[in-house]
Design an enzyme around this catalytic site. Structure first.
Site, PDB file in Angstrom:
ATOM      1  N   MET A 190     -19.543  13.537   1.614  1.00 32.59           N
ATOM      2  CA  MET A 190     -19.571  14.726   2.135  1.00 32.59           C
ATOM      3  C   MET A 190     -18.180  15.494   2.232  1.00 32.59           C
ATOM      4  SD  MET A 190     -20.328  13.929   6.208  1.00 32.59           S
ATOM      5  CE  MET A 190     -20.073  15.798   6.405  1.00 32.59           C
ATOM      6  N   CYS A 191     -18.432  16.861   2.330  1.00 36.53           N
ATOM      7  CA  CYS A 191     -17.405  17.611   2.524  1.00 36.53           C
ATOM      8  C   CYS A 191     -17.854  18.630   3.696  1.00 36.53           C
ATOM      9  CB  CYS A 191     -16.720  18.302   1.668  1.00 36.53           C
ATOM     10  SG  CYS A 191     -17.814  19.057   0.476  1.00 36.53           S
ATOM     11  N   GLY A 192     -17.544  19.959   3.542  1.00 34.45           N
ATOM     12  CA  GLY A 192     -17.947  21.207   4.282  1.00 34.45           C
ATOM     13  C   GLY A 192     -19.148  21.847   3.697  1.00 34.45           C
TER      14      GLY A 192
END
Length: 453
Positions: free
Chosen positions: A409-411
């Site tokens: 995951m990231c933003g």
């Protein structure tokens, strides 16, 4: 107060601003333009201006300067710090030197810190200071990092940065501040900040400018340093020697499937620039996902090799010119071409594809979560128990990631898909990507995020 006709040329992807100043006589000054001169040319031609002067505040580490290109194609006079020892024709300026721009004047102010040769340029109308191009010295709400020259010079440059900011603070409060580095830059500009300011506003609000002693300033500046792309370590010297002059606009030749397979077999890398959902649905095994968006150049320079041929796979609605210009401005001239016909031609030739699973926040059920955002982002709020490796470090730490079901995951998902593609290259077979980011997870699940590292 005197005014000037100034046009900011903002590169949202790199987080930088160049500037065009209409000198009022059919000529213009440009400051800190990259080799992607499309915006500068457009602004000049719209106003019927010739680009007579190109000033560079420092040896840029985050983009190739366009000054030499302008000199070769338009006869532009290059203004730069004499301490930079440029190896091509230019006017080398020293502290307090002035250049007559035809009514306006440009005064050089030695402001080392971000780099050893850094120079700010004070623009004067007669004897009235109007604004100062501060490059990587005084930023809006910050000061630029000092660790891009050499590790053993970082603290010394930070001390010089302190003195440079104190010098700039002596300018009149109404003088405009026109920095190069802004929000989104890896050169330490804070997120969300305005891109221009005034000396008075910075004296009132910039905490680094309000620090009273050098040691406190140095500790605060060095404590804020984060990671940066590896191409930063190459571009300053390329700018000192002089970027190659482009005889024609960069292009992306078409390559048939057989040519692409041959190049891949010889060590070329495929860069898939399609949006995350398209890559997730089907992609060439081993392809690196870097979606085409404003920050494409930064992640290309962080994740893709600069010394091996790169083959682009794009969607039919994606502009090849944008791809090659973003690559060119960070010195990536190794784009060999694109796969003609895109993924359809690959599958039509009978070659295999693979996919990457996308998951929603409420579908994470005991899977290992790997957060690949920058450390300050992770510290500000992450899923409970999420492991952390920055995207830029994934390739070198893929073996540290357990080969078990993992949600990356990231933003928003773009960086996470890049990390997932790197993990897949390293042999990980059960990798998924979270659609959205930590705030989406918190909202959908009703649970709180953890903070800290």
């Amino acid at each position: 107060m005197a005014t000037v006709d100034l046009v900011p040329l903002v590169d949202e992807g790199l987080g930088n601003s160049a500037y065009l100043v209409d000198l009022g006589d059919g000529r213009a000054l440009v400051v800190d333009v990259s080799v992607d001169l499309r915006a500068a040319w457009q602004a000049a031609r719209r106003r019927g201006l010739s680009l007579a002067f190109a000033a560079d505040t420092h040896l840029h580490a985050d983009f190739l300067s366009g000054a030499r290109q302008l000199a070769a194609t338009e006869g532009t006079q290059i203004l730069a710090s004499a301490a930079g020892h440029l190896e091509f024709a230019h006017t080398g300026l020293r502290d307090e030197d002035e250049v007559d721009l035809g009514g306006l004047r440009l005064r050089a102010l030695a402001t080392p810190g971000h780099t050893h040769e850094h120079m700010s340029f004070l623009l004067l109308d007669g004897d009235v200071p109007v604004g100062v191009f501060t490059g990587g010295s005084l930023l809006v709400g910050a000061a630029a990092r000092t660790d891009l020259v050499a590790p053993d010079r970082t603290e010394g440059l930070a001390r010089q940065q302190y003195a440079s900011l104190q010098r700039l603070a002596t300018l009149p409060d109404e003088v405009a501040v026109w920095p190069t580095h802004g929000a989104g830059s890896f050169c330490s500009a804070p997120p969300g900040a305005q891109r221009t300011s005034t000396i008075g506003h910075e004296k009132a609000t910039n905490q680094l400018l309000r620090v009273d002693d050098e040691d406190t300033f140095v500790a605060a500046l060095l404590g804020s340093l984060g990671s940066f792309p590896p191409y930063f370590l190459r571009l300053a010297e390329m700018n000192r020697r002089g970027p190659a002059v482009l005889e024609t606009d960069p292009s992306l030749p078409s390559l048939d499937v057989a040519a692409v397979r041959s190049l891949l077999a010889d060590g070329a890398r495929m860069i898939d620039v399609r949006p995350v959902p398209d890559f997730a649905a089907a992609h060439v095994p081993g392809a690196l996902s870097i979606p085409l968006r404003p920050v494409f150049a930064s992640w290309l320079g962080w994740l893709a090799p600069h010394d091996r041929p790169l083959i682009i796979l794009r969607g039919t609605d994606q502009d090849p010119a944008e791809i090659v210009w973003q690559a060119a401005k960070i010195g990536y001239t190794n784009l060999t071409g694109e796969l003609a016909g895109g993924l359809d031609s690959w599958t039509s030739a009978g070659h295999p594809v693979t996919s990457t699973r996308l998951v929603h926040a409420d579908e994470i059920n005991g899977d290992r979560v790997l957060d690949i955002r920058q450390t300050p982002e992770y510290a500000a709020g992450h899923l409970p128990g999420a492991a952390h490796i920055e995207l830029g470090d994934i390739a070198g730490h893929a073996d540290d990631v357990p080969n078990e079901p993992t949600v990356v995951m990231c933003g928003h998902g773009e960086r996470a898909m890049g990390a997932a593609s790197l993990l897949e290259q390293a042999g990980h077979r059960d990798v998924a990507v979270l659609e959205g980011g930590p705030d989406d997870w918190a909202r959908l699940t009703g649970r709180s995020l953890e903070t800290g590292t």
